[in-house]
Each structure stands twice: as structure tokens, then as C-alpha cells.
Scaffold this motif. Sequence first.
Motif, mmCIF file in Angstrom:
data_model
loop_
_atom_site.group_PDB
_atom_site.id
_atom_site.type_symbol
_atom_site.label_atom_id
_atom_site.label_comp_id
_atom_site.label_asym_id
_atom_site.label_seq_id
_atom_site.Cartn_x
_atom_site.Cartn_y
_atom_site.Cartn_z
ATOM 1 N N SER A 13 0.311 -5.671 -8.462
ATOM 2 C CA SER A 13 -0.481 -4.455 -8.303
ATOM 3 C C SER A 13 -1.295 -4.166 -9.553
ATOM 4 N N GLY A 14 -1.722 -5.224 -10.236
ATOM 5 C CA GLY A 14 -2.555 -5.043 -11.407
ATOM 6 C C GLY A 14 -3.917 -4.527 -11.033
ATOM 7 N N ARG A 15 -4.736 -4.250 -12.010
ATOM 8 C CA ARG A 15 -6.023 -3.626 -11.740
ATOM 9 C C ARG A 15 -6.973 -4.547 -10.994
ATOM 10 N N HIS A 16 -6.673 -5.837 -10.917
ATOM 11 C CA HIS A 16 -7.545 -6.745 -10.201
ATOM 12 C C HIS A 16 -7.003 -7.058 -8.817
ATOM 13 N N ALA A 17 -5.924 -6.452 -8.434
ATOM 14 C CA ALA A 17 -5.338 -6.749 -7.132
ATOM 15 C C ALA A 17 -5.933 -5.815 -6.086
ATOM 16 N N ALA A 18 -6.443 -6.395 -5.006
ATOM 17 C CA ALA A 18 -7.025 -5.594 -3.929
ATOM 18 C C ALA A 18 -5.953 -5.292 -2.893
ATOM 19 N N PRO A 19 -5.972 -4.103 -2.316
ATOM 20 C CA PRO A 19 -4.954 -3.759 -1.324
ATOM 21 C C PRO A 19 -5.203 -4.475 -0.021
ATOM 22 N N GLU A 20 -4.137 -4.728 0.711
ATOM 23 C CA GLU A 20 -4.266 -5.281 2.040
ATOM 24 C C GLU A 20 -4.210 -4.128 3.024
ATOM 25 N N VAL A 21 -5.169 -4.095 3.936
ATOM 26 C CA VAL A 21 -5.221 -3.018 4.921
ATOM 27 C C VAL A 21 -5.272 -3.640 6.303
ATOM 28 N N ASP A 22 -4.349 -3.263 7.177
ATOM 29 C CA ASP A 22 -4.363 -3.747 8.558
ATOM 30 C C ASP A 22 -5.593 -3.225 9.267
ATOM 31 N N GLU A 23 -6.191 -4.043 10.130
ATOM 32 C CA GLU A 23 -7.359 -3.620 10.882
ATOM 33 C C GLU A 23 -6.966 -2.891 12.156
ATOM 34 N N ARG A 24 -5.712 -3.048 12.587
ATOM 35 C CA ARG A 24 -5.313 -2.397 13.822
ATOM 36 C C ARG A 24 -5.155 -0.902 13.595
ATOM 37 N N PRO A 25 -5.270 -0.084 14.646
ATOM 38 C CA PRO A 25 -5.119 1.358 14.474
ATOM 39 C C PRO A 25 -3.757 1.709 13.895
ATOM 40 N N GLY A 26 -3.721 2.718 13.021
ATOM 41 C CA GLY A 26 -2.456 3.135 12.433
ATOM 42 C C GLY A 26 -1.664 3.998 13.395
ATOM 43 N N SER A 27 -0.481 4.366 12.965
ATOM 44 C CA SER A 27 0.388 5.180 13.813
ATOM 45 C C SER A 27 0.598 6.554 13.202
ATOM 46 N N ALA A 28 -0.457 7.064 12.523
ATOM 47 C CA ALA A 28 -0.334 8.330 11.801
ATOM 48 C C ALA A 28 -0.211 9.525 12.729
ATOM 49 N N THR A 29 -0.465 9.334 14.027
ATOM 50 C CA THR A 29 -0.392 10.463 14.942
ATOM 51 C C THR A 29 1.027 10.742 15.403
ATOM 52 N N ASP A 30 1.973 9.920 14.996
ATOM 53 C CA ASP A 30 3.358 10.133 15.392
ATOM 54 C C ASP A 30 3.973 11.189 14.486
ATOM 55 N N ARG A 58 -1.386 -0.611 -2.179
ATOM 56 C CA ARG A 58 -2.045 0.458 -2.920
ATOM 57 C C ARG A 58 -3.328 -0.076 -3.522
ATOM 58 N N ILE A 59 -4.320 0.791 -3.629
ATOM 59 C CA ILE A 59 -5.508 0.433 -4.381
ATOM 60 C C ILE A 59 -5.296 0.899 -5.816
ATOM 61 N N ASP A 60 -5.491 -0.017 -6.759
ATOM 62 C CA ASP A 60 -5.234 0.274 -8.159
ATOM 63 C C ASP A 60 -6.490 0.849 -8.786
ATOM 64 N N LEU A 61 -6.443 2.135 -9.103
ATOM 65 C CA LEU A 61 -7.576 2.828 -9.704
ATOM 66 C C LEU A 61 -7.343 3.112 -11.180
ATOM 67 N N GLY A 62 -6.463 2.339 -11.789
ATOM 68 C CA GLY A 62 -6.175 2.508 -13.208
ATOM 69 C C GLY A 62 -5.154 3.592 -13.442
ATOM 70 N N SER A 63 -5.588 4.837 -13.445
ATOM 71 C CA SER A 63 -4.672 5.939 -13.732
ATOM 72 C C SER A 63 -3.807 6.311 -12.535
ATOM 73 N N PRO A 206 -11.044 -1.769 -8.979
ATOM 74 C CA PRO A 206 -10.733 -3.205 -8.981
ATOM 75 C C PRO A 206 -12.027 -3.999 -9.100
ATOM 76 N N ASP A 207 -11.967 -5.172 -9.735
ATOM 77 C CA ASP A 207 -13.166 -5.972 -9.990
ATOM 78 C C ASP A 207 -13.974 -6.237 -8.725
ATOM 79 N N ALA A 208 -13.293 -6.571 -7.634
ATOM 80 C CA ALA A 208 -14.001 -6.909 -6.395
ATOM 81 C C ALA A 208 -14.796 -5.721 -5.876
ATOM 82 N N VAL A 209 -14.210 -4.521 -5.975
ATOM 83 C CA VAL A 209 -14.888 -3.314 -5.505
ATOM 84 C C VAL A 209 -16.064 -2.987 -6.416
#
Length: 218
Positions: A13-30, A58-63, A206-209
Motif C-alpha cells: 500500500s505504498g504511495r505508488h500502489a494503485a487500488p483494485e476496484v471491482d467493476e461489478r455493482p457494489g452491495s452498499a444498499t444492504d 485503498r487509494i494511497d493519498l500520502g497523508s 499515486p504516480d499512475a493517477v
Amino acid sequence: MGIFGRKREAKPSGRHAAPEVDERPGSATDDEEIESQLSETADGPFDLADAPDDGIPRIDLGSVKVPVPDGSQVQVEMDPESGGVRAVHVVTEQGQITVSGYAAPRSGGLWKDVSTELTEQLRADGAKVSVGMGEWGLELSAIVGDVALRFVGVDGPRWMLRGVIAGPQSQASQAPAVLREIVRHTIVDRGDAPMPVRTPLTITLPDAVAQHIAEQQG
């Protein structure tokens, strides 16, 4: 399954690590499942020294290292004058979430002062504001036009973390639980440098962003 989906293997989870995000819909409505998690895990957010190795993306934003739930998007808000990063938002079905860190006194208690000032400011701007108690203490709810806002704050060791979700009023009943889940799993890296109280903790991308944004601006 909670809003972060299945538990993943821990990744760097260093500052150059990009988060993995699933493309499928989340289940936040539960709602029932989210609320049950609220009562089971109330030990975050975390200082970097106490950060868990839980495999949550997580997306690493430094602070701050901010969780990215399944099905959400990350938006970067740039400051056109300075060219720096103004804020990073996590956009969910329930609304846009922004988590920010600030330098705070060792004695804590900064959120109480900030929330009082924020309440006064919102009311002066014509918002309907109500104050209640939540998982970490004071929470603010506000209605501004068609937008529902919820603010939470957490006092940590020499830092304060503030989270806010802004979304349609139709999602106002679900939004607080989603906000709390993200705040609860956020990791704060204040650093050791002395800073005046209330100084915003620096956001880095992150560098990629950063490279993607530079290409768009070019």
C-alpha cells in the motif's frame, strides 16, 4: 458481504500502489448488513503505526489511505490556481465522500470545535442543520437545496480526520452508514513534522493517477 466485498490478500500500500476496484455493482444498499458491521467493528480509523494488514483496497493519498468500495469511482479535484490537488473524492451510489486529515493538538478535542464552527457556517449559509451523536461523537446532518450532507469527525493522535458525504436526499437514510464504513477503514499518516493545529495534511497522488492527470492537462 459488506461494501468492500470479499477480503483480498494483502497488497503493498505504498504511495505508488494503485487500488483494485471491482467493476461489478457494489452491495452498499444492504442497510442491515452495513449497520451490523457498525456495531461489530468500531476500532478505526487507524494511525499508520496501528494500521491493520487487512487486504482492503485503498487509494494511497500520502497523508490518508482511503478505502475504495466495490463499484465506486475516484475523482480528483485540482486547484486551477496552484495546480495542486484540492481534494480526492470517492463517488458511491449514495453520494460523494471526501475524507481529509488535519494536524491536531496532543490533547485532542479539535473535532468538537470544528463541528461547532461548521454548524454555524452552514446555518449562516441557509442550510438546515441538525446535530446528533454517532460512533465517534458528534455528527452533523445538513440539507442544502436538494443535497443531503453528513459530517463525521474523529480525533486521533495529533491528527483529526473529517469525513463528509454529499448526495441526493433520496439516499440520505443509507449515506451515513457508507460514510462511516469508509472513515472506519481509513489510515492516517500524519508524519512527525511539527505543524500548526488545523493545518490540512498534504495530499499526494499515486504516480499512475498523477501521470494521467498531467496527460489530460497537457
